[in-house]
Design a protein around this motif. Sequence first.
Motif, short mmCIF file in Angstrom:
data_model
loop_
_atom_site.label_atom_id
_atom_site.label_comp_id
_atom_site.label_asym_id
_atom_site.label_seq_id
_atom_site.Cartn_x
_atom_site.Cartn_y
_atom_site.Cartn_z
N GLN A 1 0.80 -1.21 0.00
CA GLN A 1 0.00 0.00 0.00
C GLN A 1 0.84 1.27 0.00
OE1 GLN A 1 -3.60 0.43 0.17
NE2 GLN A 1 -3.51 -1.63 -0.66
N ASN A 2 2.08 1.21 0.50
CA ASN A 2 2.92 2.42 0.50
C ASN A 2 4.15 2.27 -0.39
OD1 ASN A 2 4.12 0.57 2.29
ND2 ASN A 2 5.13 2.20 3.45
N VAL B 1 5.41 -6.43 1.53
CA VAL B 1 3.99 -6.77 1.51
C VAL B 1 3.33 -6.30 2.80
CG1 VAL B 1 2.32 -8.65 1.49
CG2 VAL B 1 4.30 -8.73 -0.03
N ASP B 2 2.30 -5.48 2.65
CA ASP B 2 1.48 -5.06 3.78
C ASP B 2 0.28 -6.00 3.87
OD1 ASP B 2 3.16 -2.75 4.10
OD2 ASP B 2 2.09 -1.85 2.41
N LEU C 1 -8.64 -3.20 7.53
CA LEU C 1 -7.49 -2.57 8.19
C LEU C 1 -6.21 -2.94 7.45
CD1 LEU C 1 -6.43 -1.02 10.79
CD2 LEU C 1 -6.06 -3.29 11.77
N ILE C 2 -5.33 -1.95 7.25
CA ILE C 2 -4.02 -2.18 6.63
C ILE C 2 -2.96 -2.20 7.72
CG2 ILE C 2 -2.37 -1.40 4.91
CD1 ILE C 2 -4.63 0.38 3.78
N ARG D 1 6.29 3.03 -10.53
CA ARG D 1 5.26 3.72 -11.32
C ARG D 1 4.18 2.76 -11.78
NH1 ARG D 1 4.86 4.91 -16.84
NH2 ARG D 1 3.79 6.85 -17.35
N SER D 2 4.56 1.58 -12.26
CA SER D 2 3.56 0.63 -12.72
C SER D 2 2.70 0.14 -11.57
CB SER D 2 4.22 -0.55 -13.44
OG SER D 2 5.06 -1.27 -12.55
N ARG D 3 3.32 -0.10 -10.41
CA ARG D 3 2.56 -0.54 -9.24
C ARG D 3 1.63 0.56 -8.74
NH1 ARG D 3 4.67 -5.28 -7.27
NH2 ARG D 3 6.68 -5.85 -8.16
#
Length: 616
Positions: free
Chosen positions: A211-212, A217-218, A237-238, A396-398
């Motif tokens: 996510q960031n 991996v979150d 929740l993250i 950028r792609s992600r």
Amino acid sequence: MVNSIIGLRTRAVTAVFLLCSSTSALAGLTGSPNPNTGDYTISWSAISITQGIDDGYRLLESTNGGASWSSTYYAYGLSKSFANKAAGTYTYKLKRCALVTQWGEPMPQCNDSGFGNISVSVTDPSLPVAAPYHEQLQYEYEVRSGDFDFDGFADILVDRLTPGLIDGSMQTVIIEGGVGGQTVVIPTSSELANARTFPLNSDIKLGGSDQNFDGYVDILLMGLDALNSPAFPYDCLILFASGKSGVAQPLGHQFMDEDYMEFFSNTAEAAVNPSFYLNNIQVTYRPEYDMRWDCEWRFIGHDFSLYDCRWRIGIVAYTPQVSGYGYHLDAPAATDALNAIDSVDFSQGNPWLQLSNAMKNVLGVNSFGYQDDGSRNPTNYKRNGDTEEDEYGSLRSRLWFNMWRAYFEANAESVDPQDYDRHVYDVNSAICSTLVDTTVAMRAITGVLGTTGTETIPKEICTVENVFCWAKRNPAPRENDSEATIMNGDDSVLKGGNPIRTHVFDPVFAVVNETLPAGVIPGVQAHMLHDPLQIENCGNHPTSGEINQNSPRCAYVHRQVELSASGSQVLISTHGEGHNAPLNRALNEFGGKQIFNDVDIWVRQKMATDGACTDD
């Protein structure tokens, strides 16, 4: 290019000298290798001075994020090497020095180079190196819940089953519910043993996503409503992985609340609708009051007569004002940064940092490896041998994929597959000329470092066969930036984590990428913006290189290499289409054009730098 004009004042005497650099400010100061284990070199581009006497360069170092600085180099070279540096983060800035006459004497003056600061990460060799992102996606966890500490609030155990060292990836944690909300802790052995006595909670689903965008991996927990606990007011929740080797404590956590959904939904929608913000501004009209002499009129006999004249407060005008917004207030800043990234525009500063700052207001943590002081550590997407461009290309792609996915999550409703819309897009690129040599601007595809000069594609290698060979090495942006030649029937994982199968038709110089359903490649989910069912029976599958042949079928991309009608150019024509919920049609069309335009740039630049291509 003049980077800065700096005035230095001593009493009544002003000393000025100009700094001139021939390179982009963002490319001027580099550290390599980064990260490293203590041995690295800081290099910089040459800066000329037009006044004063050359007095070299001064490199400053900070070990506390820029709170204080010390000088590590003061000489005439263009690099400084370091050896056996202790583990930590080192930030550097460069100054250009000159001897300027003051009070009749040459005095040293050092002005900021304008290159900006860089950070170098020195890792402890004894600490483990993080596993690549795609390997972290295979880690297994299980979820248990209950009132572990008997305080009346639900608690959650996220228990990592896959063994491994503390390498920055998500470890076993307990999310303790309480009066003030939630606290995420690394459990002691006794706390862990106690939590494991509670039952597994099959209502809470666990997923992985970055996510960031730091390469770790979150964990996404979904289904928290089933807890019926005031400590968990939202369903999702993250948990952000620490992103630091040797650190188990997560970087932070954030609910996927209305704020989160609105921000990413607005940012993605603005990408396909440039008028989105303008159309969603809410305008009201504020009355303007003033004192005025006011009389009422009465009809008396045959005439109008003044009656009851006095000073009154009245409305004299209505002033339009923006009283609210129909979008998240941080979304326009994110959109501006995304546009700057795509248009290679750094006139307003570093758009990647600006985007991280906008996202931090929503996520609560920094993104893309940035730190609180604005410096940046390499992400876990950067592997040995990668350049900064390689790393940013992956980011950028992600970034675009996750923006689209968040948009989907924020807006998706139950849609009957029979009502699905169909996205269709085309990209047509001239790769090279068969008549004259082709000049290629070697700009960074990600727009991070700007144009880095030009290269040439000799006309002798501008053939359909050669272009097709390079096209097979990059049928679509694949995980780990793979450049291996794709073979007919090969299954691959895209950078966004989606599975595809590629069909290669050598006789007609065509490549067809077809979206796969979940489960074909273990651990890989289906493309969320295409048909979410992604059933095997999508209709006919490609059996020849003809465009649209046997359509409709699962979402696919057809890449055709061919000569132009005049024979003077070699072209790549891309056609993409597929089923999707109506909401996602514009996103697929916008994203598809963006992705394959970049792939064509890659083909052109590889031909210019590497020349003739051969299959693996």
